[in-house]
Scaffold this active site. Structure first.
Site, PDB file in Angstrom:
ATOM      1  N   PHE A   2       0.821   0.753  -2.946  1.00 47.57           N
ATOM      2  CA  PHE A   2      -0.704   0.730  -2.323  1.00 47.57           C
ATOM      3  C   PHE A   2      -0.337   0.755  -1.016  1.00 47.57           C
ATOM      4  CE2 PHE A   2      -1.236  -0.439  -6.813  1.00 47.57           C
ATOM      5  CZ  PHE A   2      -2.259   0.343  -7.130  1.00 47.57           C
ATOM      6  N   ASP A   3      -1.089   1.641  -0.382  1.00 43.50           N
ATOM      7  CA  ASP A   3      -1.139   1.614   1.301  1.00 43.50           C
ATOM      8  C   ASP A   3      -2.381   0.677   1.456  1.00 43.50           C
ATOM      9  OD1 ASP A   3      -3.473   2.767   1.071  1.00 43.50           O
ATOM     10  OD2 ASP A   3      -3.028   4.846   1.917  1.00 43.50           O
ATOM     11  N   LYS A   4      -2.849   0.505   2.838  1.00 47.37           N
ATOM     12  CA  LYS A   4      -3.607  -0.482   3.141  1.00 47.37           C
ATOM     13  C   LYS A   4      -5.076  -0.157   2.855  1.00 47.37           C
ATOM     14  CE  LYS A   4      -4.480   1.927   7.772  1.00 47.37           C
ATOM     15  NZ  LYS A   4      -3.420   2.664   8.218  1.00 47.37           N
ATOM     16  N   THR A   5      -5.397   1.042   2.602  1.00 48.53           N
ATOM     17  CA  THR A   5      -6.731   1.497   1.804  1.00 48.53           C
ATOM     18  C   THR A   5      -6.728   1.301   0.389  1.00 48.53           C
ATOM     19  OG1 THR A   5      -6.201   3.814   1.433  1.00 48.53           O
ATOM     20  CG2 THR A   5      -7.297   3.249   3.884  1.00 48.53           C
ATOM     21  N   GLY A   6      -5.519   0.845  -0.096  1.00 53.44           N
ATOM     22  CA  GLY A   6      -5.667   0.722  -1.477  1.00 53.44           C
ATOM     23  C   GLY A   6      -5.393   1.898  -2.617  1.00 53.44           C
TER      24      GLY A   6
END
Length: 84
Positions: A2-6
């Site tokens: 998952f990236d920082k934005t979810g």
């Protein structure tokens, strides 16, 4: 992962349909985008350059390149329109 934005990322990027607007063709848009992203090492930049290379589109070094975290890039690209 998952990236920082979810957002769930699987690591396999692909280029979907390019929808032209105004006076530019899909190939010209790809050429401009790949050229603007040429100095970048972002995965999407690599995807655009690879797609342009597969279509044998000329990619040039941009002027005034700036990368903007989480907002893409800005650059001046001096290209002539592609021949029909």
């Amino acid at each position: 992962a998952f990236d920082k934005t979810g957002t769930l990322s699987e690591g396999d990027l692909s280029l979907g349909e390019i929808v032209p607007f105004g006076e530019f063709s899909a190939d010209e848009l790809l050429q401009f985008a790949a050229s603007a992203e040429r100095p970048s090492n972002h995965p999407i930049a690599r995807l655009l350059r690879t797609a342009a290379a597969k279509q044998k589109l000329p990619v040039v070094w941009p002027e005034d390149f700036s990368a903007h975290i989480a907002a893409g890039v800005s650059a001046r690209v001096g290209l002539s329109p592609l021949s029909p």
